[in-house]
Design a protein around this motif. Structure first.
Motif, PDB file in Angstrom:
ATOM      1  N   LYS A  14      -5.058  71.166  32.868  1.00  0.00           N
ATOM      2  CA  LYS A  14      -5.438  70.486  34.107  1.00  0.00           C
ATOM      3  C   LYS A  14      -5.951  71.478  35.142  1.00  0.00           C
ATOM      4  O   LYS A  14      -5.396  72.567  35.309  1.00  0.00           O
ATOM      5  CB  LYS A  14      -4.225  69.735  34.657  1.00  0.00           C
ATOM      6  N   PHE A  15      -6.998  71.049  35.860  1.00  0.00           N
ATOM      7  CA  PHE A  15      -7.510  71.835  36.982  1.00  0.00           C
ATOM      8  C   PHE A  15      -7.460  71.000  38.245  1.00  0.00           C
ATOM      9  O   PHE A  15      -7.873  69.835  38.259  1.00  0.00           O
ATOM     10  CB  PHE A  15      -8.953  72.277  36.730  1.00  0.00           C
ATOM     11  N   THR A  16      -6.942  71.586  39.327  1.00  0.00           N
ATOM     12  CA  THR A  16      -6.931  70.966  40.643  1.00  0.00           C
ATOM     13  C   THR A  16      -7.557  71.940  41.625  1.00  0.00           C
ATOM     14  O   THR A  16      -7.107  73.087  41.746  1.00  0.00           O
ATOM     15  CB  THR A  16      -5.500  70.631  41.096  1.00  0.00           C
ATOM     16  N   SER A  17      -8.579  71.513  42.333  1.00  0.00           N
ATOM     17  CA  SER A  17      -9.312  72.405  43.214  1.00  0.00           C
ATOM     18  C   SER A  17      -8.501  72.771  44.451  1.00  0.00           C
ATOM     19  O   SER A  17      -7.507  72.121  44.793  1.00  0.00           O
ATOM     20  CB  SER A  17     -10.622  71.748  43.662  1.00  0.00           C
ATOM     21  N   SER A  57      -2.432  79.707  40.208  1.00  0.00           N
ATOM     22  CA  SER A  57      -3.107  79.092  41.350  1.00  0.00           C
ATOM     23  C   SER A  57      -3.820  80.151  42.165  1.00  0.00           C
ATOM     24  O   SER A  57      -3.250  81.206  42.476  1.00  0.00           O
ATOM     25  CB  SER A  57      -2.087  78.355  42.225  1.00  0.00           C
ATOM     26  N   GLY A  95     -10.501  67.288  40.711  1.00  0.00           N
ATOM     27  CA  GLY A  95      -9.785  67.843  39.568  1.00  0.00           C
ATOM     28  C   GLY A  95     -10.085  67.099  38.289  1.00  0.00           C
ATOM     29  O   GLY A  95     -10.793  66.083  38.280  1.00  0.00           O
ATOM     30  N   SER A 126      -5.755  61.890  36.555  1.00  0.00           N
ATOM     31  CA  SER A 126      -6.474  61.876  37.832  1.00  0.00           C
ATOM     32  C   SER A 126      -6.395  60.537  38.550  1.00  0.00           C
ATOM     33  O   SER A 126      -6.494  60.494  39.780  1.00  0.00           O
ATOM     34  CB  SER A 126      -7.938  62.261  37.597  1.00  0.00           C
ATOM     35  N   ASP A 163      -3.206  60.875  40.412  1.00  0.00           N
ATOM     36  CA  ASP A 163      -3.284  61.875  41.475  1.00  0.00           C
ATOM     37  C   ASP A 163      -4.067  61.389  42.689  1.00  0.00           C
ATOM     38  O   ASP A 163      -3.643  61.607  43.834  1.00  0.00           O
ATOM     39  CB  ASP A 163      -3.937  63.149  40.947  1.00  0.00           C
ATOM     40  N   THR A 222     -10.847  67.371  47.835  1.00  0.00           N
ATOM     41  CA  THR A 222     -10.279  67.984  46.634  1.00  0.00           C
ATOM     42  C   THR A 222     -10.807  67.251  45.410  1.00  0.00           C
ATOM     43  O   THR A 222     -11.219  66.082  45.491  1.00  0.00           O
ATOM     44  CB  THR A 222      -8.742  67.916  46.629  1.00  0.00           C
ATOM     45  N   GLY A 274      -8.484  77.165  43.194  1.00  0.00           N
ATOM     46  CA  GLY A 274      -7.666  76.035  42.761  1.00  0.00           C
ATOM     47  C   GLY A 274      -6.612  76.446  41.760  1.00  0.00           C
ATOM     48  O   GLY A 274      -6.280  77.637  41.634  1.00  0.00           O
TER      49      GLY A 274
END
Length: 391
Positions: free
Chosen positions: A156-159, A102, A168, A117, A120, A166, A107
């Motif tokens: 997975k990418f989450t900003s 992280s 992702g 997503s 989420d 946000t 992110g």
């Protein structure tokens, strides 16, 4: 003296390293007594685990690597509190299992079994993920807003959070040699939270959902290599579509808080595409030869913090099938949640559902509340009283 100084220096190094990393044990134990007026023509009282939140225990760890970079992991187990069995189809860490890096500036990238997503960014705004229990989820949780299914083999990418915004995305490798798209799953989403306003949107695309989405756990009845049975739930809302080639979900949600009250809404369009494409005994008892089972779903929910300890809620959900099914489901929910402390609460929830039209099995639709067996009529009622403790 030298030995003492060396010992103090070693202790200082250890203490400094310990301060930069941590591992936390956490969990939820949620148990209740439930009632339904009609399961196959009979009423039933039964014990129910994980009503407001799935019963779980987990380990969450992080290590500060410096320069705003952190290593992290989560291992989360789901279980039935009444008999101790594993949840999520028998997987040891079936709720979540991932590791990643992280950056405070950009992110987080994680690898493992994770949430899509839709879950989420829109899931927290539907009533089944708030005070309504899993009975209050959309019929058969057809859009996965209630997080019935996780995603294996996911990148997975989450900003980072940019002034409340946000975004992702997630991609799951199918893992089949020579078949790049087989069992492939991908999703993208975005959310905004600032003051009283919260918004979310998500998209989910699942190839071969009988195997990749419903068949991705230890107790799966059928896999890509041994396509012997349907992994879909028994709910007649969607069980007839187990032979679909693709599942596609588009979802949006929002909520606004004014004083002690919050009003929210969700909308999803769910499509089980190319039904009849997947081979396997028991996947297509209706004999579909193409076409799609499609659903509009709209929910309006309301909650009111009557006192600092007492939360009241009400919601209405409407599901309309089209394409291969024209079933309609009207669902109303009421609930109350009383907090004995910050970590312990008691609750009561009730759900009523009415069905009409023709369902996925091409029979007259009957009421079929989420996670329950079908009613013998067009109506069904469920209620649960329980206690939840967080640690």
């Amino acid at each position: 003296m030298k030995k003492s100084l060396l010992a103090l220096a070693a202790l200082g190094v250890f203490t400094g390293a310990h301060a930069q990393s941590s591992v936390t044990l956490y969990g939820v134990v949620d148990a209740g007594i439930a009632y339904t007026n009609n399961v196959g023509g009979q009423h039933n009282f039964f014990t129910s685990s994980g009503n407001l939140q799935g019963s779980r225990w987990g380990l969450r760890g992080k290590e500060d690597l410096g320069s705003g970079l952190t290593a992290l992991f989560v291992l989360e187990n789901g279980f039935n509190v009444f008999n101790g069995t594993l949840g999520q189809g028998g997987d040891m860490f079936g709720r979540q299992a991932y590791v990643g890096l992280s950056s405070s500036q950009f992110g987080t990238v994680t690898l493992g079994r994770q949430y899509d997503s839709v879950v989420d960014y829109t899931g927290p705004l539907e009533v089944g993920s708030q005070w309504g229990s899993y009975f209050a989820a959309h019929p058969a949780d057809l859009d996965n807003m209630n997080n019935t299914n996780r995603v294996n083999n996911a990148i997975k990418f989450t900003s980072a959070n940019y002034a409340g915004f946000t975004f992702g995305g997630l991609y799951s490798l199918g893992g089949n040699a020579g078949q790049f798209n087989r069992n492939q799953i991908w999703s993208v989403g975005a959310g905004y939270a600032n003051g009283p306003l919260q918004l979310g949107a998500g998209y989910l695309n699942v190839k071969d959902p009988n195997y990749s989405f419903w068949g991705n756990n230890a107790n799966s009845r059928s896999t890509t290599t041994t396509p012997s049975a349907s992994n879909f739930p028994s709910s007649r809302v969607i069980s007839g579509f187990a032979s679909a080639h693709t599942l596609e979900v588009i979802a949006v949600a929002g909520a606004y808080t004014f004083g002690a009250a919050t009003i929210g809404a969700t909308y999803s369009n769910t499509q089980y595409k190319d039904v009849g494409t997947e081979s396997g005994a028991g996947l297509n008892p209706v004999g579909y030869k193409g076409g799609s089972g499609k659903f509009h779903n709209a929910e309006l929910n309301f909650k009111y913090q009557l006192t600092p300890s007492l939360l009241l809620g009400a919601a209405y959900d409407y599901t309309k099938g089209y394409g291969l099914s024209d079933a309609k489901y009207h669902q109303a929910m009421l609930g109350a949640d009383y907090f004995l402390s910050k970590r312990t609460d008691v609750y009561v929830d009730g759900v009523y559902q009415h069905a009409s039209g023709t369902d996925s099995t091409q029979h007259a639709a009957v009421a079929n509340i989420n996670q329950l067996s079908p009613s013998s009529t067009s109506n069904q009622v469920a209620a649960v009283v329980g206690i939840r403790h967080k640690f």
